[in-house]
Every structure is written in structure tokens, then in C-alpha cells.
Design a protein around this motif. Structure first.
Motif, short mmCIF file in Angstrom:
data_model
loop_
_atom_site.label_atom_id
_atom_site.label_comp_id
_atom_site.label_asym_id
_atom_site.label_seq_id
_atom_site.Cartn_x
_atom_site.Cartn_y
_atom_site.Cartn_z
N ALA A 76 0.83 -1.21 0.00
CA ALA A 76 0.00 0.00 0.00
C ALA A 76 0.86 1.26 0.00
O ALA A 76 2.04 1.24 0.36
N GLN A 77 0.20 2.33 -0.37
CA GLN A 77 0.77 3.68 -0.33
C GLN A 77 0.99 4.07 1.14
O GLN A 77 0.07 3.99 1.94
N ASN A 79 1.58 7.07 3.61
CA ASN A 79 1.46 8.53 3.62
C ASN A 79 2.42 9.11 4.65
O ASN A 79 2.24 8.90 5.85
N LYS A 110 -4.11 3.39 -0.46
CA LYS A 110 -4.55 2.22 -1.25
C LYS A 110 -3.51 1.12 -1.34
O LYS A 110 -2.32 1.36 -1.55
N GLY A 111 -4.00 -0.12 -1.19
CA GLY A 111 -3.15 -1.30 -1.30
C GLY A 111 -3.92 -2.43 -1.94
O GLY A 111 -4.97 -2.20 -2.55
N ARG A 129 -7.73 1.71 2.67
CA ARG A 129 -6.90 2.48 3.59
C ARG A 129 -6.61 1.67 4.84
O ARG A 129 -7.26 0.65 5.09
#
Ligand code: ADP
Ligand code: MG
Length: 484
Positions: A76-77, A79, A110-111, A129
Motif C-alpha cells: 500500500a501507499q 502517507n 490504497k493497497g 486504507r
């Protein structure tokens, strides 16, 4: 695609899951209190957890690291800038009157997660998330006839809420999702995944629609605490919605609960919207800023995860997707298998581990860590088959004895019980000659075309040697004597 068949045709089920996973950490998210499970009520509560006036939260860096590690494991992203918000609501087990959570700017975006389906196929599901938040305390309704007691041990414990896209299409897929997520969390060591102890809980969002139509209105089933119940609750709820709609009713968005005795979902309250919680950034906490170098460092230390391990088992050991999947879902099982397979026929090793061993463990209600048969000894047993000391058939008996009497090596058992395979051609020939002589009528029948009798002769020869004759030799000699 699995549809629900209704009076008016097929219905598609749409599911999105919100999983609350307790972070493995010795201390809580914003205080130094301990987090051990099962201790005396209110024995792990600091002034912060009890929300005494003037107390300030201090972020636990280890919990942040665990959340980042989980995000990376879900591909995932991350942050590098996220914000803690107050989610305000009033409840007896929430002394602050708000929960510190993350809302618009979560730590992980998102992942994805790959489902391993029973037929060996896979499907990728979106993760929306992951955010961090505090757990609430616990209300105990069963300790006093007219009072509710509050235990604040859980108050302030760190949770990760992991939200999926509405990508799941059946109860089976939802089950596969939770199973896979739990497996990844356990590999990462970021959550112990013990649903019985409540360290992983699942909210199931369910709606139904006619294929091709837009999403329907969803209901959310709160706090389901086992994979079996996740599947049963979704199954029940989807059918309920189909019935309501087919009778001309409408679905009202609401929060429901799963009744574990009656096996039905029941309405709990109408759905609250985000504005009901009056979210705002917690003024006691600065935004969380991560150093990208630190995130990279965590990434470098990620273990091999189930998907990669599965791919490696399929390439290196030529295992089927199904076998590889069964072996990698728990790391201890995968490690056990690799010890057995090392330097041996991997397919044979996989058959013994997933078939005989897992079958026996399952029957005895034991985990792989408790296996009475150690990996090295199972490997030793396979070696005895490979070098023709015993047949595959006798090996099953040896395995059963190994399982019952831990500590004995397969070689000990074979020696003690005299199970060594007879590979002496002369001895087998002698036994076969006697059998053929004693069954002259059957030999005649066989020769005049009753092929099936071959099996009878094999059986007799094995019996005469107490199952110890080398089966290949028995076949060979019988062929020669009957057909030669
Ligand atoms: P909330 O925080 O109010 O529960 P979210 O937008 O965060 O709302 O969604 C929660 C969950 O509901 C997500 O897992 C999402 O995938 C799922 N979801 C959203 N719409 C639907 C739908 N129509 N049917 C089933 N699940 C849905
Ligand atoms: Mg929700």
C-alpha cells in the motif's frame, strides 16, 4: 460468479470489510500502560487511558512502525504525512468522550490483497486504507444483575483499522479475505490475529444487486469475531436483503449485529454518518510526519510474505497452487515443509506433510508447533521409502507409531518392529510359488482371461510377507510366473 437465486432471478452480493486489528505492542498507543490479555480488570490503566483532566497523549513510535510495516505488507501507499482526529461519541466505556482516530488523512492509503480461492485460482481485492486508532474499554453486562461494570484495560490499546473496497462477491471470498489478511499480519508480526481473544474483529458491509446494476444500499454487521461467523453472517444478511427487496421493500442503511446463538443478524441502530462524530484534528497531537528513509528501512526488513513464498514453492518445488497455499498460510507450516523437503523429492514431502501429517494433527486438535513428529524425523521416514528400506504402505504404519510415541526415530521403529522391506528376490519367489501352487484353479482362470485375479495374487503375496515384500518386486515376479 456465485449468485443468490431469488424469485425474480439472480442477485449478486457485494461485500466490503472493515477489520480492526490490535497492534502487537507492549504499550498502548498514547500511554505506557501494558496491553497483556486476560489480566485483572482495570489493572492496566494509566491516567491517560482513564482520561483524567489535563492528561496528554504521547504517540508510541513502535505502534507507528507496526502500522507502516503492515501497510508495506499490503503493498500500500504509505502517507508520510497523516493526522490524528477526534471521533466524538458518548459511551460508558469511552472515558475521553472521543476516540483518537484518523479520518481524512490516514497513515496508509490504497493497497491490495490477493485472495487464494479453494479451486486454486486467485483474485486481487483492493484495500482502501489503513488507519491507526485507540480501542475503547469494555462494558461487562454479565457480572451483576442490574449493573454494568467497566474494564478499561483495553482503553487506549492501539488498533489498525483496515478497510477493503467493496470488491468481495461471496461469503467464501470474504472468508478467504480475512484468512489471508490474518496470515499476512501474523507473518509481519504486527497483529496476533487471535479472533477468539478479540484482537482481530470484523465489520461486514453487505448489499445485494441485480447483476450489472449499481450498488445497492448496504447494512453493516458489527464486530464479528470468527471467520466462520463472518461467512454465516454475510450469507444470512444477503438472503434477508433479497427477501426484503423481492417483497417490494427497501433496505435501510443501518448497523446490525450477529446473534451467535440464533445465527441471525438483528438491527442495532440506524447508521451514523461521519458528521454525527464531529471529527476534528486532535489539538493535543501534532500531525505525524514520517522520514522516507525510515520507511525504506522498514521495507528492507520485511520478511518473505505468503504470496512470495507460495510463488517460490510453486517454481522451486513444482507444487500445485493448492498445495503451496495450504503450506504457506502459516509460516510455521511452511518452515516445517521446507525442512522436510530439503534434499528430498518435494512432491513426496508435500504429500506427507499436507496429507498424513496435517490430517493427524487436525484429528488430534494440535497445531504444527505441537507436532509429535518433528520435521527431521518425517524427512527420515521419507528417506527410508526412497532407499527401499520400507514400502510406502508400511511407512504409513511407521508414521502412525511415530505420531503416538514422540521421540522415536523411524529407523528405531522399523528395527524394533522388524518392518524392513523384503527385497530378497529368492524369499519373495518362494512365497509366490507356494501361493500359486495352493491356488492352481485361480491360476487357470487367470490364464484363460480373468485379468482381475492379478490383484488377488498380489494381495496374497503381501499377506504372506506381512506387507513387507517390496511391491514392485512382487509385481515383477508375478508377471514373470503368470505371463512369462
Ligand atoms: P463508513 O466509514 O461509514 O462505514 P466507508 O465508505 O468507509 O463507510 O465504507 C465502509 C465499508 O463499506 C468499506 O469496506 C466499503 O468497501 C464498504 N461498502 C461501501 N459501499 C458498499 C456497498 N454498496 N455494499 C457493500 N459494501 C460497501
Ligand atoms: Mg464502517
Amino acid at each position: 460468479m456465485t449468485y443468490i437465486q431469488g424469485e425474480t432471478g439472480d442477485w449478486e452480493v457485494v461485500i466490503g470489510l472493515e477489520v480492526h486489528a490490535q497492534i502487537v505492542s507492549n504499550a498502548k498507543l498514547f500511554s505506557g500502560s501494558a496491553t497483556a490479555f486476560g489480566t485483572a480488570p482495570n489493572s492496566q490503566v494509566s491516567f491517560v487511558d482513564a482520561a483524567f483532566p489535563g492528561m496528554l497523549p504521547v504517540i508510541n513510535a513502535f505502534c507507528v512502525e507496526q502500522a507502516v510495516r503492515t501497510g508495506l505488507g499490503l503493498k500500500a501507499q504509505i502517507n508520510n504525512y497523516s493526522v490524528f482526529d477526534r471521533k466524538n461519541y458518548f459511551y460508558a466505556d469511552l472515558p475521553q468522550g472521543y476516540q483518537i482516530s484518523q479520518y481524512l488523512q490516514p497513515i496508509v492509503g490504497k493497497g491490495e490483497l490477493v485472495l487464494d480461492l479453494p479451486d486454486g485460482s486467485t483474485r486481487t481485492v483492493g484495500i482502501t486504507r489503513l488507519h491507526m486508532e485507540q480501542d475503547a474499554g469494555k462494558s461487562l453486562h454479565d457480572q451483576h444483575p442490574s449493573k454494568t461494570y467497566i474494564d478499561l484495560n483495553r482503553s487506549g490499546v492501539a488498533l489498525m483499522e483496515i478497510v477493503s473496497e467493496p470488491d468481495l462477491r461471496s461469503a467464501e471470498e470474504a472468508g478467504a479475505y480475512v484468512r489471508k489478511l490474518r496470515s499476512i499480519l501474523r507473518y509481519l508480526g504486527t497483529c496476533d490475529g487471535n479472533m477468539e481473544e478479540g484482537s482481530m474483529r470484523c465489520d461486514c458491509n453487505v448489499s445485494v444487486r441485480k447483476p450489472g446494476q449499481p450498488f445497492g444500499t448496504r447494512c453493516e454487521i458489527k464486530n464479528v469475531n470468527s471467520i466462520r461467523f463472518v461467512m454465516a453472517a454475510i450469507e444470512y444478511e444477503a438472503r434477508r436483503q433479497v427477501e426484503v427487496l423481492e417483497e417490494g421493500g427497501t433496505i435501510v442503511q443501518e448497523t446490525r449485529l450477529w446473534d451467535t446463538t440464533k445465527l441471525v443478524t438483528r438491527s442495532m441502530r440506524s447508521k451514523e454518518e461521519a458528521h454525527d462524530y464531529r471529527y476534528f484534528p486532535d489539538p493535543d497531537l501534532l500531525p505525524l510526519e514520517l522520514d522516507p528513509e525510515w520507511v525504506e528501512e522498514i521495507k528492507r526488513t520485511l520478511p518473505e510474505l505468503p504470496d512470495e513464498k507460495k510463488a517460490r514453492f510453486m517454481t522451486d518445488f513444482k507444487l500445485s497452487a493448492y498445495d503451496a497455499n495450504v503450506l504457506v498460510n502459516e509460516k510455521a507450516k511452511a518452515d516445517y515443509f521446507e525442512t522436510v523437503a530439503k534434499g528430498r523429492d518435494p512432491k513426496l514431502a508435500a504429500n506427507w506433510v499436507t496429507g498424513d501429517l496435517f490430517g493427524a494433527l487436525n484429528k488430534a486438535g494440535l497445531e504444527i508447533e505441537q507436532s509429535p513428529v518433528k520435521a527431521g524425523d518425517l524427512g527420515g521416514l521419507i528417506d527410508l521409502i526412497a532407499d527401499n528400506t520400507i514400502s510406502g504402505r508400511i511407512a504409513k504404519d511407521v508414521f502412525a507409531i511415530m505420531f503416538e510415541t514422540p521421540g522415536k526415530t523411524p529407523a528405531d521403529i522399523v528395527a524394533e518392529k522388524g518392518l524392513k522391506q523384503v527385497t530378497d528376490t529368492g524369499a519373495i519367489e518362494g512365497a509366490i510359488d507356494q501361493i500359486l501352487a495352493a491356488n492352481a484353479d485361480k491360476v487357470e482362470e487367470y490364464r484363460s482371461g480373468k485379468d482381475k485375479l492379478f490383484g488377488f495374487f498380489v494381495g496374497q503375496a503381501m499377506k504372506a510377507t506381512q506387507g513387507k515384500a517390496n511391491p514392485a518386486l512382487v509385481n515383477e515376479i508375478l508377471q514373470k510366473k503368470l505371463n512369462g
